[in-house]
Scaffold this motif. Sequence first.
Motif, PDB file in Angstrom:
ATOM      1  N   GLY A   1       0.824  -1.202   0.000  1.00 11.39           N
ATOM      2  CA  GLY A   1       0.000   0.000   0.000  1.00 11.39           C
ATOM      3  C   GLY A   1       0.852   1.242   0.000  1.00 11.39           C
ATOM      4  N   ALA A   2       0.235   2.384  -0.311  1.00 13.36           N
ATOM      5  CA  ALA A   2       0.942   3.658  -0.340  1.00 13.36           C
ATOM      6  C   ALA A   2       1.149   4.163   1.079  1.00 13.36           C
ATOM      7  CB  ALA A   2       0.146   4.674  -1.142  1.00 13.36           C
ATOM      8  N   PRO A   3       2.268   4.842   1.316  1.00 12.72           N
ATOM      9  CA  PRO A   3       2.464   5.451   2.630  1.00 12.72           C
ATOM     10  C   PRO A   3       1.521   6.626   2.825  1.00 12.72           C
ATOM     11  CG  PRO A   3       4.188   6.164   1.134  1.00 12.72           C
ATOM     12  CD  PRO A   3       3.388   5.130   0.396  1.00 12.72           C
ATOM     13  N   LYS A   4       1.157   6.866   4.056  1.00 11.98           N
ATOM     14  CA  LYS A   4       0.318   8.025   4.376  1.00 11.98           C
ATOM     15  C   LYS A   4       1.120   9.310   4.178  1.00 11.98           C
ATOM     16  CE  LYS A   4      -2.156   9.653   8.516  1.00 11.98           C
ATOM     17  NZ  LYS A   4      -2.404   9.258   9.928  1.00 11.98           N
ATOM     18  N   ASN A   5       2.319   9.330   4.740  1.00 15.06           N
ATOM     19  CA  ASN A   5       3.295  10.398   4.554  1.00 15.06           C
ATOM     20  C   ASN A   5       4.583   9.917   5.214  1.00 15.06           C
ATOM     21  OD1 ASN A   5       3.436  11.499   7.467  1.00 15.06           O
ATOM     22  ND2 ASN A   5       1.258  11.734   6.994  1.00 15.06           N
ATOM     23  N   PHE A   6       5.582  10.796   5.370  1.00 16.20           N
ATOM     24  CA  PHE A   6       6.868  10.343   5.891  1.00 16.20           C
ATOM     25  C   PHE A   6       7.272  11.034   7.195  1.00 16.20           C
ATOM     26  CE2 PHE A   6       6.968   9.996   1.209  1.00 16.20           C
ATOM     27  CZ  PHE A   6       7.061   8.621   1.100  1.00 16.20           C
ATOM     28  N   ASP A   7       6.337  11.667   7.876  1.00 12.39           N
ATOM     29  CA  ASP A   7       6.623  12.224   9.199  1.00 12.39           C
ATOM     30  C   ASP A   7       6.245  11.165  10.224  1.00 12.39           C
ATOM     31  OD1 ASP A   7       6.755  13.547  11.630  1.00 12.39           O
ATOM     32  OD2 ASP A   7       5.965  15.426  10.825  1.00 12.39           O
ATOM     33  N   PRO A   8       7.215  10.633  10.962  1.00 11.93           N
ATOM     34  CA  PRO A   8       6.918   9.510  11.870  1.00 11.93           C
ATOM     35  C   PRO A   8       5.777   9.775  12.839  1.00 11.93           C
ATOM     36  CG  PRO A   8       9.289   9.854  11.704  1.00 11.93           C
ATOM     37  CD  PRO A   8       8.641  11.007  10.985  1.00 11.93           C
TER      38      PRO A   8
ATOM     39  N   PRO B   1      -0.155  22.178  17.638  1.00 11.27           N
ATOM     40  CA  PRO B   1      -1.122  23.270  17.798  1.00 11.27           C
ATOM     41  C   PRO B   1      -2.560  22.998  17.382  1.00 11.27           C
ATOM     42  CG  PRO B   1       0.218  23.639  15.835  1.00 11.27           C
ATOM     43  CD  PRO B   1       0.772  22.420  16.514  1.00 11.27           C
ATOM     44  N   SER B   2      -2.814  22.028  16.512  1.00  6.47           N
ATOM     45  CA  SER B   2      -4.170  21.911  15.971  1.00  6.47           C
ATOM     46  C   SER B   2      -4.825  20.576  16.301  1.00  6.47           C
ATOM     47  CB  SER B   2      -4.150  22.083  14.451  1.00  6.47           C
ATOM     48  OG  SER B   2      -3.520  20.978  13.825  1.00  6.47           O
ATOM     49  N   ALA B   3      -6.152  20.584  16.269  1.00  5.55           N
ATOM     50  CA  ALA B   3      -6.908  19.349  16.483  1.00  5.55           C
ATOM     51  C   ALA B   3      -6.611  18.350  15.372  1.00  5.55           C
ATOM     52  CB  ALA B   3      -8.399  19.650  16.534  1.00  5.55           C
ATOM     53  N   ALA B   4      -6.460  18.837  14.135  1.00  3.31           N
ATOM     54  CA  ALA B   4      -6.168  17.943  13.017  1.00  3.31           C
ATOM     55  C   ALA B   4      -4.859  17.205  13.248  1.00  3.31           C
ATOM     56  CB  ALA B   4      -6.111  18.731  11.712  1.00  3.31           C
ATOM     57  N   ALA B   5      -3.822  17.926  13.650  1.00  2.00           N
ATOM     58  CA  ALA B   5      -2.515  17.299  13.879  1.00  2.00           C
ATOM     59  C   ALA B   5      -2.572  16.327  15.057  1.00  2.00           C
ATOM     60  CB  ALA B   5      -1.450  18.367  14.118  1.00  2.00           C
TER      61      ALA B   5
ATOM     62  N   GLU C   1      11.726  24.790   8.770  1.00  2.00           N
ATOM     63  CA  GLU C   1      11.785  25.295   7.399  1.00  2.00           C
ATOM     64  C   GLU C   1      10.590  24.844   6.570  1.00  2.00           C
ATOM     65  OE1 GLU C   1      14.715  25.153   3.441  1.00  2.00           O
ATOM     66  OE2 GLU C   1      15.359  24.232   5.343  1.00  2.00           O
ATOM     67  N   HIS C   2      10.112  23.629   6.823  1.00  2.00           N
ATOM     68  CA  HIS C   2       9.062  23.065   5.975  1.00  2.00           C
ATOM     69  C   HIS C   2       7.714  22.945   6.691  1.00  2.00           C
ATOM     70  CE1 HIS C   2      12.072  22.358   2.932  1.00  2.00           C
ATOM     71  NE2 HIS C   2      12.817  21.717   3.802  1.00  2.00           N
ATOM     72  N   SER C   3       7.513  23.791   7.714  1.00  2.00           N
ATOM     73  CA  SER C   3       6.198  23.961   8.371  1.00  2.00           C
ATOM     74  C   SER C   3       5.581  22.631   8.768  1.00  2.00           C
ATOM     75  CB  SER C   3       5.250  24.718   7.428  1.00  2.00           C
ATOM     76  OG  SER C   3       5.815  25.929   6.990  1.00  2.00           O
ATOM     77  N   ALA C   4       6.344  21.826   9.500  1.00  2.80           N
ATOM     78  CA  ALA C   4       5.973  20.440   9.759  1.00  2.80           C
ATOM     79  C   ALA C   4       4.667  20.266  10.533  1.00  2.80           C
ATOM     80  CB  ALA C   4       7.106  19.741  10.510  1.00  2.80           C
ATOM     81  N   ASP C   5       4.261  21.284  11.286  1.00  2.00           N
ATOM     82  CA  ASP C   5       3.085  21.123  12.145  1.00  2.00           C
ATOM     83  C   ASP C   5       1.782  21.526  11.474  1.00  2.00           C
ATOM     84  OD1 ASP C   5       5.024  20.448  13.933  1.00  2.00           O
ATOM     85  OD2 ASP C   5       4.852  22.264  15.161  1.00  2.00           O
ATOM     86  N   GLU C   6       1.846  22.004  10.248  1.00  2.00           N
ATOM     87  CA  GLU C   6       0.656  22.557   9.594  1.00  2.00           C
ATOM     88  C   GLU C   6      -0.178  21.458   8.921  1.00  2.00           C
ATOM     89  OE1 GLU C   6       1.697  25.831   7.095  1.00  2.00           O
ATOM     90  OE2 GLU C   6       2.595  26.969   8.744  1.00  2.00           O
ATOM     91  N   VAL C   7      -0.789  20.642   9.737  1.00  2.00           N
ATOM     92  CA  VAL C   7      -1.722  19.623   9.263  1.00  2.00           C
ATOM     93  C   VAL C   7      -3.113  20.245   9.235  1.00  2.00           C
ATOM     94  CG1 VAL C   7      -2.711  17.347   9.721  1.00  2.00           C
ATOM     95  CG2 VAL C   7      -0.318  17.810  10.279  1.00  2.00           C
ATOM     96  N   THR C   8      -3.829  20.053   8.140  1.00  2.00           N
ATOM     97  CA  THR C   8      -5.169  20.624   8.023  1.00  2.00           C
ATOM     98  C   THR C   8      -6.180  19.536   7.696  1.00  2.00           C
ATOM     99  OG1 THR C   8      -4.820  21.140   5.681  1.00  2.00           O
ATOM    100  CG2 THR C   8      -4.297  22.865   7.282  1.00  2.00           C
TER     101      THR C   8
ATOM    102  N   TYR D   1      -1.130  17.181   4.633  1.00  3.91           N
ATOM    103  CA  TYR D   1       0.103  17.263   5.403  1.00  3.91           C
ATOM    104  C   TYR D   1       1.088  18.211   4.737  1.00  3.91           C
ATOM    105  CZ  TYR D   1      -1.961  13.267   7.704  1.00  3.91           C
ATOM    106  OH  TYR D   1      -2.825  12.457   8.396  1.00  3.91           O
ATOM    107  N   PRO D   2       1.966  18.832   5.511  1.00  3.21           N
ATOM    108  CA  PRO D   2       2.883  19.842   4.983  1.00  3.21           C
ATOM    109  C   PRO D   2       4.027  19.248   4.180  1.00  3.21           C
ATOM    110  CG  PRO D   2       3.302  19.478   7.303  1.00  3.21           C
ATOM    111  CD  PRO D   2       2.074  18.679   6.970  1.00  3.21           C
ATOM    112  N   ASP D   3       4.835  20.139   3.606  1.00  2.00           N
ATOM    113  CA  ASP D   3       5.946  19.711   2.766  1.00  2.00           C
ATOM    114  C   ASP D   3       6.928  18.822   3.528  1.00  2.00           C
ATOM    115  OD1 ASP D   3       4.934  21.023   0.613  1.00  2.00           O
ATOM    116  OD2 ASP D   3       6.318  22.723   0.698  1.00  2.00           O
ATOM    117  N   TYR D   4       7.111  19.076   4.816  1.00  3.95           N
ATOM    118  CA  TYR D   4       8.052  18.234   5.556  1.00  3.95           C
ATOM    119  C   TYR D   4       7.647  16.771   5.470  1.00  3.95           C
ATOM    120  CZ  TYR D   4      10.855  16.038   9.107  1.00  3.95           C
ATOM    121  OH  TYR D   4      11.729  15.190   9.737  1.00  3.95           O
ATOM    122  N   ALA D   5       6.386  16.494   5.688  1.00  5.69           N
ATOM    123  CA  ALA D   5       5.904  15.113   5.717  1.00  5.69           C
ATOM    124  C   ALA D   5       5.903  14.473   4.338  1.00  5.69           C
ATOM    125  CB  ALA D   5       4.498  15.062   6.308  1.00  5.69           C
TER     126      ALA D   5
END
Length: 554
Positions: free
Chosen positions: A46-53, A131-135, A203-210, A218-222
Amino acid sequence: MLHSRVTRTRRLALIGVAGALALSACASERGEDAGDANTMVFGAAGAPKNFDPIFNDDGESFRPIRQMYETLVAYKAGTAELEPGLATEWTPSDDGKTWTFELREGVKFHDGTDFNAEAVCFNFERWYNMPSAAAQSQMIYYGDVFEGFAENKGDASGDPVYKSCEAKDEHTAVLNLNEAKGAFPDAFGLTSLSMSSPEALKEHSADEVTQSGESFSYPDYANEHPTGTGPFEFESYDKSANTITLTRNEDYWGDQAELEKLVFRVIPDENARKQDMISGQIDGYDLPNPADYQALRDSGAQVMIRPTFNILYLGINQKNTPELEDERVRKAIEYAVNKEQLAKNQLPEGASARYQFVPEETDGYTDEVEKHEYDVDEAKRLLKEAGAEDLTLEFYVPTEVSRPYMPDPVDIAGAVSDNLDAVGIDVEMRQRPWNGGFKDDIQKHGKHDIHLLGWTGDYGDAGNFVGTFFGREKAEFGFNEPEVFKALADADAKVDDEEQKQAYEEAAVKISEYVPAVPLTSSPPAIVVGGDVQGLVPSPLTDERFASVSKGQS
């Protein structure tokens, strides 16, 4: 007395396995990438969800993540025993509320920045202050282990276990907790708690999950810039070609990876993975269908069977259908399922029926649980007594995935549905792609009545099973039973081995009486690779690392 892990290590030896694979298949038959001796191509289900552990909890995402990132504490190859990771030593205080980590020196993140105590504290503070409920809703493992955040958002409601982190000096990090946790130090090895580069995170706004409706972004970091300390670095994720490409980290602190390139090719269809393996288009894949073992061996590949350390269960969500709040109905569902037949007909050789959620190899397993063995008449009697003879349930089932405990979800679900139908329960099956709706429907939105899911142990602690499932309110199960929550919290807070063992045994009995879900089976999963592949060590945790892998001549 704090966990010495002497007893636990002795029992975990039963599930350990080590040894490199040395198999036989002709390299000349490989595809373009698979034929390159410096490149390994692994077929992913299957495809990964993203790459932020921190935002992941499934094996298809963890497989590439584990090659790029590292944790403070690691597990010895082929076992569930602890060994140094990014920390060379870890020492608890007498009350278990403080952990001091002596960190490995000379380690750098893939972006060239230093791994040190400040980086460790940055990661813990990042998770705590998400910071967010989504994250927060996507931090499944963090929520299970640390329970709450600096400011809980959305469905998060627990009191935080984490208190603070101090960089005592460059290579000493001190973690302070609000309460002791019996899961430590083992839980410090969870892939979700891997160390990320603070500079890359910023740099890549890792916490900005919406979140938009039921979808998460998910943000560019992930997605594009995952940055750890591991032996492989991220190169690309080509979604059109379904390939994730990692390259060797030339500045790795330890032994460099043997391979120059590691490619994960997403092949959702299991038969296609088998055919690509036999034809030489890929060098290996996980979780082959047991029916294919012989054909794979005949092709020159070797099928390696892992030790059993998992559980398949039928989840029950009490939120949507009032009848499921009745304990008699939940027990009737368990009585209705022929687990022995399920293990024999739908799962690999060596699979067995299960009547509790704690593995036999783990402290906390007990023969004192209340068993609800296959009994059609008793199931019908309980349904009648509860006034639930016309019960209809929506059964959510994952597709486009094979898991260690669930090689063919749709076939398994069909067998369970037939059992439920035999006692008068009407089942409406809802099939959803694993990372394309199923997991969010179950774990975030709780749309289902019943569902098929399971778990492979991350480490040898009962809390990693029952605590993960039933330690707090979850959309997956839709119940609020303070007695169960308290029993698990009390067990998790024990720092004495024997006291914790007894507490988890007592919790296991309460869970078996309450039936928040139905344990079904455990089974030994396999992994297969080509004959020119050496050095891959199968793990009971499905925690295989590819840095030791090489490809030789046939």
